[in-house]
Every structure is written in C-alpha cells, then in structure tokens.
Design a protein around this motif. Structure first.
Motif, PDB file in Angstrom:
ATOM      1  N   MET A 286      -2.434 -18.870  11.886  1.00 57.39           N
ATOM      2  CA  MET A 286      -1.224 -18.543  11.355  1.00 57.39           C
ATOM      3  C   MET A 286      -0.026 -19.579  11.108  1.00 57.39           C
ATOM      4  O   MET A 286       0.489 -19.370  10.134  1.00 57.39           O
ATOM      5  CB  MET A 286      -0.736 -17.522  12.401  1.00 57.39           C
ATOM      6  N   GLY A 287      -0.047 -20.633  11.971  1.00 55.61           N
ATOM      7  CA  GLY A 287       0.842 -21.682  11.755  1.00 55.61           C
ATOM      8  C   GLY A 287       0.391 -22.390  10.328  1.00 55.61           C
ATOM      9  O   GLY A 287       1.510 -22.745   9.482  1.00 55.61           O
ATOM     10  N   PHE A 288      -0.852 -22.344   9.919  1.00 56.52           N
ATOM     11  CA  PHE A 288      -1.292 -22.970   8.495  1.00 56.52           C
ATOM     12  C   PHE A 288      -0.783 -22.252   7.478  1.00 56.52           C
ATOM     13  O   PHE A 288      -0.186 -22.704   6.696  1.00 56.52           O
ATOM     14  CB  PHE A 288      -2.943 -22.763   8.817  1.00 56.52           C
ATOM     15  N   LEU A 289      -1.066 -20.739   7.513  1.00 50.18           N
ATOM     16  CA  LEU A 289      -0.367 -19.950   6.827  1.00 50.18           C
ATOM     17  C   LEU A 289       1.207 -19.962   6.336  1.00 50.18           C
ATOM     18  O   LEU A 289       1.585 -20.015   5.258  1.00 50.18           O
ATOM     19  CB  LEU A 289      -0.879 -18.630   6.862  1.00 50.18           C
TER      20      LEU A 289
ATOM     21  N   ARG B  54       7.114  -5.491  15.868  1.00 45.11           N
ATOM     22  CA  ARG B  54       5.589  -5.355  15.898  1.00 45.11           C
ATOM     23  C   ARG B  54       5.105  -6.782  15.313  1.00 45.11           C
ATOM     24  O   ARG B  54       5.818  -7.195  14.224  1.00 45.11           O
ATOM     25  CB  ARG B  54       4.894  -4.288  15.368  1.00 45.11           C
ATOM     26  N   ASP B  55       4.441  -7.547  15.977  1.00 48.91           N
ATOM     27  CA  ASP B  55       3.713  -8.668  15.449  1.00 48.91           C
ATOM     28  C   ASP B  55       2.391  -8.893  15.303  1.00 48.91           C
ATOM     29  O   ASP B  55       1.715  -8.879  16.379  1.00 48.91           O
ATOM     30  CB  ASP B  55       4.388  -9.933  16.088  1.00 48.91           C
ATOM     31  N   SER B  56       1.895  -8.445  14.003  1.00 50.36           N
ATOM     32  CA  SER B  56       0.326  -8.357  14.074  1.00 50.36           C
ATOM     33  C   SER B  56      -0.206  -9.909  13.803  1.00 50.36           C
ATOM     34  O   SER B  56      -1.573  -9.976  13.750  1.00 50.36           O
ATOM     35  CB  SER B  56       0.253  -7.577  12.567  1.00 50.36           C
ATOM     36  N   HIS B  57       0.819 -10.841  14.003  1.00 48.10           N
ATOM     37  CA  HIS B  57       0.061 -12.132  13.842  1.00 48.10           C
ATOM     38  C   HIS B  57      -0.274 -12.530  15.260  1.00 48.10           C
ATOM     39  O   HIS B  57      -0.318 -14.001  15.311  1.00 48.10           O
ATOM     40  CB  HIS B  57       0.963 -13.150  12.975  1.00 48.10           C
TER      41      HIS B  57
ATOM     42  N   ARG C   3      13.916 -19.711  17.523  1.00 50.98           N
ATOM     43  CA  ARG C   3      13.410 -18.400  17.105  1.00 50.98           C
ATOM     44  C   ARG C   3      12.127 -18.818  15.971  1.00 50.98           C
ATOM     45  O   ARG C   3      11.143 -17.999  15.899  1.00 50.98           O
ATOM     46  CB  ARG C   3      14.470 -17.397  16.547  1.00 50.98           C
ATOM     47  N   SER C   4      12.728 -19.674  15.185  1.00 52.36           N
ATOM     48  CA  SER C   4      11.736 -20.025  13.908  1.00 52.36           C
ATOM     49  C   SER C   4      10.447 -20.557  14.491  1.00 52.36           C
ATOM     50  O   SER C   4       9.341 -20.510  13.615  1.00 52.36           O
ATOM     51  CB  SER C   4      12.481 -21.009  12.858  1.00 52.36           C
ATOM     52  N   SER C   5      10.375 -21.156  15.581  1.00 53.06           N
ATOM     53  CA  SER C   5       9.177 -21.594  16.173  1.00 53.06           C
ATOM     54  C   SER C   5       7.976 -20.779  16.162  1.00 53.06           C
ATOM     55  O   SER C   5       6.656 -20.991  16.360  1.00 53.06           O
ATOM     56  CB  SER C   5       9.354 -22.367  17.373  1.00 53.06           C
ATOM     57  N   GLU C   6       8.375 -19.444  16.371  1.00 54.97           N
ATOM     58  CA  GLU C   6       7.322 -18.412  16.471  1.00 54.97           C
ATOM     59  C   GLU C   6       6.799 -18.290  14.998  1.00 54.97           C
ATOM     60  O   GLU C   6       5.450 -17.585  14.988  1.00 54.97           O
ATOM     61  CB  GLU C   6       8.072 -17.018  16.705  1.00 54.97           C
ATOM     62  N   TRP C   7       6.950 -18.637  14.017  1.00 57.88           N
ATOM     63  CA  TRP C   7       6.346 -18.856  12.685  1.00 57.88           C
ATOM     64  C   TRP C   7       5.804 -20.299  12.481  1.00 57.88           C
ATOM     65  O   TRP C   7       4.777 -20.509  12.480  1.00 57.88           O
ATOM     66  CB  TRP C   7       7.379 -18.530  11.658  1.00 57.88           C
ATOM     67  N   PHE C   8       6.660 -21.301  12.623  1.00 57.48           N
ATOM     68  CA  PHE C   8       6.489 -22.713  11.902  1.00 57.48           C
ATOM     69  C   PHE C   8       5.791 -23.508  13.248  1.00 57.48           C
ATOM     70  O   PHE C   8       5.258 -24.515  12.923  1.00 57.48           O
ATOM     71  CB  PHE C   8       7.760 -23.343  11.476  1.00 57.48           C
ATOM     72  N   GLY C   9       5.885 -22.931  14.509  1.00 61.66           N
ATOM     73  CA  GLY C   9       5.581 -23.786  15.438  1.00 61.66           C
ATOM     74  C   GLY C   9       4.017 -23.667  15.865  1.00 61.66           C
ATOM     75  O   GLY C   9       3.453 -23.897  16.779  1.00 61.66           O
ATOM     76  N   LYS C  10       3.697 -22.330  15.303  1.00 63.20           N
ATOM     77  CA  LYS C  10       2.213 -21.950  15.826  1.00 63.20           C
ATOM     78  C   LYS C  10       1.249 -22.999  15.364  1.00 63.20           C
ATOM     79  O   LYS C  10       1.274 -23.616  14.405  1.00 63.20           O
ATOM     80  CB  LYS C  10       1.980 -20.565  15.193  1.00 63.20           C
ATOM     81  N   THR C  11       0.039 -22.855  16.220  1.00 58.24           N
ATOM     82  CA  THR C  11      -0.982 -23.842  15.881  1.00 58.24           C
ATOM     83  C   THR C  11      -2.085 -22.859  15.325  1.00 58.24           C
ATOM     84  O   THR C  11      -1.899 -21.497  15.312  1.00 58.24           O
ATOM     85  CB  THR C  11      -1.611 -24.681  16.931  1.00 58.24           C
ATOM     86  N   GLY C  12      -3.091 -23.317  14.730  1.00 57.43           N
ATOM     87  CA  GLY C  12      -4.216 -22.406  14.134  1.00 57.43           C
ATOM     88  C   GLY C  12      -3.818 -21.918  12.823  1.00 57.43           C
ATOM     89  O   GLY C  12      -3.010 -22.237  11.999  1.00 57.43           O
TER      90      GLY C  12
END
Length: 571
Positions: free
Chosen positions: A16-19, A568-571, A5-14
């Motif tokens: 949002m992943g950076f942030l 909701r996910d605004s990211h 589940r955490s990959s929806e945050w830390f696994g992102k590229t670009g």
C-alpha cells in the motif's frame, strides 16, 4: 509528536505504501516529499463560471510557495464552485452540497492541514462548514474584492449599482446604451463584489472569527499584497499543523460572538445570519437567532460602505481595513480568543490599528448610526423569527402598517409587478411567498423585490417588503427576510391574503399579521402544501432534509462533525 495523519498513507511500508507514493510520483514528486513532512491540502474553489474566484489558480501558487518554504508538501484539489452571478436556480441551493464535497475531500485524502481559497458568497461558508465537520488545522485565504467600479467620473458598487441603474432604466433616466456601458465599468478587475455584499461580509466574518491572517479581508484581489497574504498563509498552515491548532480551537463561542458584533459595525449582509449559524452547527457551538439581536443590534455602524453608505472595499483597505474596526470595538470583543496566528486579536492588530480615513471608518464616539446590527423580528407572521437590516432600511418605514399585496411565487411577482392595473400604492406591504429553503427550493436572493414601475415613476424608492427568501448583501431597502417557518411548509406567511393588514415595528421587534387566530386556523385547514419540485437527486434530498432559515438552512443530517477518521479502510 505522533506521526501526521498523512503517514497513514505515505508512511506505510509494503504494497500500500508503494501504491500511494508511486501514483503521486507520476506528477514528478521526489522521494524526500514523503519523509514525514505535513501534507497541506489547498482547497480551491476556482472556476471560470465563478468570476469572483477566477484568479484563484495564481493565488494557489502563492500558497504552495509558502507551504514549500515552511517544509510542507502542498497538494491542490478542486471542489464544487458556487458562483452567485451565474448559477441557477440559486447558489444557496448548492451551499450544503459544496460543504459535503469539501468535507469528504478533506477526510478521504492524506491531508494534515487545509487552506481554503474562498471568494464568491457561498464558497466561504460551504468550505468552512465542510472543514469544521472534519476538524483539522485550517486557514482561510479570502480572494479579495474587485477594485472600485468607475462610471462617468464616480464610483459605482457591484450589485448596489445594478439595482439603482435598473430602476433608472425602467424610468427612462438613462438609455440602454448607458446601461450597457456601466457593465464593464462596474466589474473592472478580478475579485468579488467590492460593496459590503455577502462576499465581503463573509471575508470579514472569516477575519473576525480569527480564521485568516489579520488584514486579509479587505485586501483587493489584484493588489500584490494579496499574493503575499496567500504566501504567508501557506507558511502559517504548516506551523498550525505542527502546533495541532485545529479549527475547533479557533471557532469557540467567543469567536462567534466577536463575528456578530463586527458584522454589525460594518453593516454586513443579512445573509451572514444564515451562514454563521450553519458553521456554528457544524462545529458544535450553540448559536440561535436571538443571539444576533442580543449581541449585535446595539453595536454602532462604523463603516461607511455601500449599500449602507458611500464608499467601497478598496477604500476600506486604504483606510486600514478590519483591524481598525476590531480595535474600535475592543471593549466589546474577546481580544484574547485564539486565532489562526496562535494569538488573539489584541496581539494581531497591535501594529495595524491606525485609521487613515475617518470618512470611511468612523470613530466609535461619532458613529454613522448608533445602533445598526441585524434586528430579529417575531410575531404571528414569523413565529421562529425573521430578520431586517436597519442600516439599509428607510427610517420612516421602520414602524409601518400597510395593506398586503401578495405574490404567491417569484413567477407570479414577475408576471404582475409592473401591471398598471395592479392594486398597489406606496403604503402597501409587498409579500412574496414560497421562496424559502423548501419552497423555491434553495432560498434565492429575491426578497428585495423591485418596486412596481408605476410607483418608481412617482419617485417612490422604498416600500416594506416581506418574504421567506433572502436578498443580496449588496441590496437595500426596508426588507423583512428569512421568515420562519416558511410558506411552503405551512408557515403563517402562506396564509396571508391580499388586503390583510400587516404591522412592522422594528423598535419593538414585531412583525404581525392583523388577522385573528380563528381566521388563521380556518385558512390553515384549507391550505394545501405544494408538491416537492422533484423526486430526483440532490434537489430532492435537499427539500426533504433542509432546516429552516433560523437554523442556518443546513441539511439536518449534516449538523455536527464526524471527525477526520476515514470510516472504513480497506487498505
């Protein structure tokens, strides 16, 4: 296996992943912690205003070591802590608020599994309720009881000693200086109440449900083995995430039935009923008040602990702890239902079932009391039910009819109970109204009303007491609690008048107001509902949405779960 589940945050590229990763790095987190390993949330109820949980920062560090050792990424987060000893008007008022805090903190953050650090009474059910609503892999680390209190060469138990010493002070059996000296003697180490109060009951509930490592419940807070349990729990939660062992797979109907039966055998707190019912409501398991009587009332009392017995939690641990109780009850329990270990109780306790002190843990064929579980009472005074804890009551009062002496509020009780002119004797029934979930609000632990001083001076130690409130699990007496529906919403308790006769018949499971239906109808027509205490904030919301005691006193809009997806996910 799909990404965590955490990959929806830390696994992102670009961007949002950076942030997401960048802001975590300001705490010194290196790149390899974001390599797809499980992120474990450590839900910490530490607070210096919750003395029972004051050692949890150290406990969290032990959990973190276990998580790291198993290849996980530990992240500690706080939620509202509920200290029964200090929080006014009552910690129970905020149990549901803390559950909301837990639920939203887990759901809204990049967490794959959760470790709940629990101790003082309401921190256990509140965090479990919140975690159940999200349904991620979850394990509990009970904070552990204090060491036995020691006073003038004898053991004294937290809470239980308070009631006795206060009675002794009122009747001049001890001086105020002796009373003060006992304070430090009772609470002499980190940890929660070492009697079988609600905190110890909740720890045992967690273990009997299968939500913690075997043997965790009774391990004293300051024993080094408590830190080992925390460390091993950190290791285990990582494995649970990899196995996708969610809390819903552990908290089955069989687990709840096990907990009810074990609670009876240990003489657990009557508060157990409300908290277990609320947890069941969150996970979607059907559980009603009658189940507690049907499943638990015939179970023998095996544990000789205050307030139903002589010993304390430290002694329970040395005697073998809860695994011994579970082993004694194996024919009554579902020993195969999966626990957080991935195994059933049968495997969990295979090498932990030796009793080392039969004075503390009685054998099944020589129980302390043959039938000791919570008894559920019904009648015109409690249409939806009320509860009594027979193991803490006086046998001679289990069948009793007496004249009602009514206190309309807790303030009314305090103002009049010690008035020498109060028309009361030991045959009377003390009735306290408007201390239920809505009426107080929050349902405080005041049901075990201290007896009038003039009766204490006569040597009277118990009377029948009835209320829509709760009592501390450390307390004792022939006390009928959780009357539902409560007085503040028009239950029959609100209609009781001074001089009415009330019949208590525990063997028949009856609580009856000896007033005709016609007279009650007349009184009800004249009854005026008390105004809500406030129109502001959480308390206003609580009073308008809290369910009755027989439903677990949860908020009606929190029953059931809403899962781990962020709405909701605004990211």
């Amino acid at each position: 296996m799909a990404p965590y589940r955490s990959s929806e945050w830390f696994g992102k590229t670009g961007k949002m992943g950076f942030l997401y990763r960048s802001w975590m790095k300001n705490q010194g987190t290196p790149d390899h912690m974001f390599d797809g390993r499980p992120v474990i949330g450590i839900c910490n109820t530490w607070s210096e205003l919750t003395p029972c949980n004051g050692h949890f920062r150290d406990l969290a560090e032990s959990v973190k070591r276990g998580v790291l050792e198993a290849g996980g990424f530990p992240v500690e987060f706080p939620i509202m802590s509920l200290g029964e000893t200090l929080l006014k008007p009552t910690a129970m008022l905020f149990r549901n608020l803390a559950s909301m805090d837990t639920e939203e903190s887990i759901r809204g953050n990049p967490i794959d599994g959760v470790v709940l650090l629990t101790g003082c009474d309401k921190t256990t059910p509140s965090t479990m309720m919140g975690a159940a609503s999200v349904d991620l892999p979850t394990i509990v680390v009970p904070g552990g009881p204090m060491l036995n209190g020691k006073y003038k060469g004898t053991d004294i138990g937290s809470g239980t000693a308070v009631w006795k010493l206060t009675d002794d002070l009122k009747t001049n059996k001890i001086s105020y200086n002796e009373y003060l000296a006992a304070e430090g003697c009772m609470s002499r180490s980190a940890g929660h109440c070492m009697t079988m109060g609600t905190a110890s009951t909740m720890a045992c509930m967690v273990e009997s449900l299968g939500m913690c490592l075997p043997g965790s419940a009774a391990t004293p807070a300051v024993d080094s083995r408590k830190k080992i349990m925390a460390h091993m729990s950190g290791r285990r939660i990582v494995e649970m995430v990899k196995e996708d062992l969610k809390i819903s797979k552990v908290l089955t109907r069989a687990a709840f039935e096990n907990a009810i039966k074990v609670n009876a055998a240990i003489g657990g707190s009557s508060n157990f009923v409300i908290h277990l019912t609320a947890i069941a409501g969150r996970i979607g398991v059907e559980l009603n008040l009658d189940d507690f009587d049907k499943l638990g009332s015939k179970i023998p009392l095996l544990l000789n602990l205050m307030p139903s017995g002589k010993y304390l939690m430290e002694d329970f641990y040395y005697a073998g702890g809860l695994p011994v109780i579970i082993d004694q009850l194996r024919k009554e329990l579902n020993m195969e239902n999966i626990t957080v270990t991935g195994k059933g109780h049968g495997e969990n306790i295979a090498e932990l079932n030796t009793c080392y002190n039969t004075e503390v843990i009685a054998p099944l064929n020589e129980p302390l009391i043959p039938e000791a579980g919570i008894a559920v009472l019904k009648g015109n005074l409690a249409v939806n039910g009320a509860v009594i804890k027979p193991s803490a009551a006086s046998p001679e009062l289990m069948v009793h009819t007496g004249r009602a002496v009514v206190f309309e509020t807790i303030e009314d009780y305090h103002a009049r109970v010690d008035d020498p002119e109060l028309d009361i004797d030991e045959t009377c029934v003390m009735v306290l109204q408007n201390v239920g979930p809505v009426g107080y609000p929050g349902m405080p632990e005041v049901g075990n009303m201290i007896l009038p001083q003039k009766l204490l001076e006569k040597g009277i130690t118990d009377m029948v007491r009835i209320s829509d409130g709760r009592m501390s699990g450390t307390a004792y007496g022939t006390v009928v609690l959780h009357v539902s529906p409560e007085a503040a919403i028009g239950g029959a308790l609100a209609l009781v008048k001074n001089g009415d006769m009330i019949t208590l018949d525990v063997p028949a499971r009856k609580i009856h107001l000896e007033v005709s239906d016609e007279e009650l109808a007349l009184r009800r027509a004249q009854w005026v509902q008390p105004a809500y205490h406030t129109d502001r904030g959480y308390v206003s919301m609580y009073q308008r949405h809290v369910q009755q005691a027989d439903k677990g006193a949860d908020l009606d809009f929190l029953v059931g779960g809403s899962g781990s997806s962020v709405q909701r996910d605004s990211h």
